[in-house]
Scaffold this motif. Structure first.
Motif, short mmCIF file in Angstrom:
data_model
loop_
_atom_site.label_atom_id
_atom_site.label_comp_id
_atom_site.label_asym_id
_atom_site.label_seq_id
_atom_site.Cartn_x
_atom_site.Cartn_y
_atom_site.Cartn_z
N ALA A 11 22.29 53.03 122.83
CA ALA A 11 21.08 53.87 122.77
C ALA A 11 20.64 54.17 124.19
CB ALA A 11 19.95 53.17 122.00
N PRO A 27 19.88 51.06 117.60
CA PRO A 27 18.46 51.13 117.30
C PRO A 27 18.15 51.29 115.82
CG PRO A 27 19.21 53.20 118.21
CD PRO A 27 20.36 52.25 118.33
N GLU A 28 19.06 51.93 115.08
CA GLU A 28 18.85 52.16 113.66
C GLU A 28 19.99 51.51 112.87
OE1 GLU A 28 17.89 56.31 112.81
OE2 GLU A 28 17.20 56.55 114.88
N GLY A 76 17.76 54.43 125.20
CA GLY A 76 16.61 53.60 125.51
C GLY A 76 16.96 52.22 126.01
N TYR A 77 18.24 51.86 125.95
CA TYR A 77 18.69 50.55 126.40
C TYR A 77 19.32 50.60 127.79
CZ TYR A 77 18.49 49.58 121.32
OH TYR A 77 18.10 49.46 120.01
N TYR A 121 14.07 60.41 117.73
CA TYR A 121 15.37 60.22 117.10
C TYR A 121 15.28 59.79 115.63
CZ TYR A 121 16.76 60.37 121.99
OH TYR A 121 16.93 60.75 123.29
N SER A 122 14.29 59.00 115.30
CA SER A 122 14.19 58.50 113.92
C SER A 122 13.08 59.17 113.12
CB SER A 122 13.94 56.98 113.94
OG SER A 122 12.75 56.67 114.64
N ALA A 132 11.44 61.77 122.25
CA ALA A 132 12.38 60.74 121.81
C ALA A 132 12.17 60.50 120.31
CB ALA A 132 12.19 59.45 122.59
N TYR A 143 13.71 51.05 119.33
CA TYR A 143 13.89 51.63 120.66
C TYR A 143 13.08 50.90 121.74
CZ TYR A 143 16.20 55.39 118.14
OH TYR A 143 17.06 56.10 117.34
#
Length: 342
Positions: free
Chosen positions: A92, A35-36, A94-95, A192-193, A190, A70
């Motif tokens: 991730a 994701p990042e 989210g996947y 995360y970032s 969520a 995400y």
């Protein structure tokens, strides 16, 4: 911005559309989706580095798709599958819905996280990893070194991997000194970032009295580290940061106490082996202290005598003298804390 990079580590050149054509024993390429960007000294970078290392050792091509965010990654999964990937690593939580859908649609093996019950032979494997053994040692370290007898845990969400480490850290703190206060704070469901959120929440935990922060956050961990660098403890002294998964030493300004470092390469190597043996999707994967796939980072901030004590505790965890079991339930994690920041 989406970046797809190919790391060719074999002489074979993939050609044509190979949807669903990977048979047992045939692993020509693997792809990892993050994701990042792979520059976070954490989850994304460790995943990408591990995939490259496992691919190189196995002699297969490695394709990296990073910075995907995400959201919906189905188009990228389809693109990588159509390019001939023998394995799609959806790195991730989210996947973990779209990954299995594409695996079944295109008959291409997919590895996901945070879904231990989602195994499907030949198609879906889960690698919900836990660094809880290392986090326990981090808790013992924090309790030994806290001047204020107050530490904090800041997380970017409550996925299973984070929960198990938060619980083990708290258990380590209590085992070392039950009088040490543990403040627990979640940036968001969520986040995360969310670096800004990481900084804001960490500042509030420091304000509550913590002089050591155990942070779990992907991109948000940079905000946590910034808060530690710019905010004094209640006694006017330095606040230290304990990170997870990666090693931020290259960017440390003297505030990094340690990190629960993960080496995911053995996990991906095992996946490749399972694909070759037609056992993919039939087993779980783990990391731990015994083979150094989990280890506590030694920095100059840790006195030698304390590090020696931590290494003795490591031996006790490995031998089973000190049992450290993972706790994945968020409510059970919160119950271990002295206070939960709202």
């Amino acid at each position: 911005m989406l970046k797809i990079l190919k790391s060719s580590v074999s002489a074979a050149i993939l050609g044509g559309v190979l949807l669903g054509s990977a048979l047992a024993g045939e692993v020509k390429s693997i792809a990892i989706l993050t994701p990042e960007e792979g520059t976070d000294y954490g989850w994304n970078q460790q995943g990408i580095d591990a995939a490259k290392a496992a691919g190189k050792a196995a002699g297969v091509e490695v394709v990296v798709a990073q910075g995907l965010g995400y959201g919906d990654v189905r188009p990228t999964l389809r693109e990588l599958a159509s390019d001939g990937a023998s394995l799609l690593i959806a790195h991730a939580s989210g996947y973990n819905t779209s990954g299995p859908e594409i695996a079944k649609e295109l008959k291409v093996p997919v590895a996901i996280v945070d879904t231990p019950s989602g195994l499907e032979k030949g198609l879906v494997a889960d690698y919900t990893l836990s660094g809880h053994q290392g986090a326990y040692l981090a808790g013992r370290l924090a309790a030994k070194m806290s001047r204020s007898k107050s530490v904090g845990i800041v997380v970017s969400g409550e996925p299973p991997s984070w929960n198990s480490q938060s619980a083990a850290f708290a258990q380590g703190v209590k085992a070392e000194n039950p009088d040490v206060k543990i403040t627990y704070a979640v940036i968001g469901p969520a986040a995360y970032s969310d670096a800004a959120g990481g900084k804001r929440v960490t500042e509030s935990v420091i304000a509550s009295g913590a002089d050591i922060i155990f942070g779990q956050g992907n991109g948000s961990s940079f905000g946590m580290l910034q808060a530690v660098e710019t905010t004094k403890a209640a006694d006017g002294g330095k606040v230290y940061f304990i990170d997870v998964i990666g090693d931020k030493t290259p960017i440390d300004k003297g505030f990094l106490l340690s990190s629960v470092v993960w080496n995911i390469e053995p996990v991906y190597a095992a996946m490749i082996d399972d694909l070759k043996a037609d056992t993919f999707g039939t087993k779980s994967y783990s990391i731990g202290l015994k083979d150094d796939s989990v280890k506590l980072l030694k920095t100059a901030a840790i006195p030698d005598n304390i590090w020696t004590e931590i290494q003795a505790l490591r031996d006790d965890v490995i031998s089973g003298k000190i049992p450290v079991e993972p706790v994945y339930d968020a409510a059970a994690v919160r119950a271990l804390m002295t206070s939960v920041a709202q």
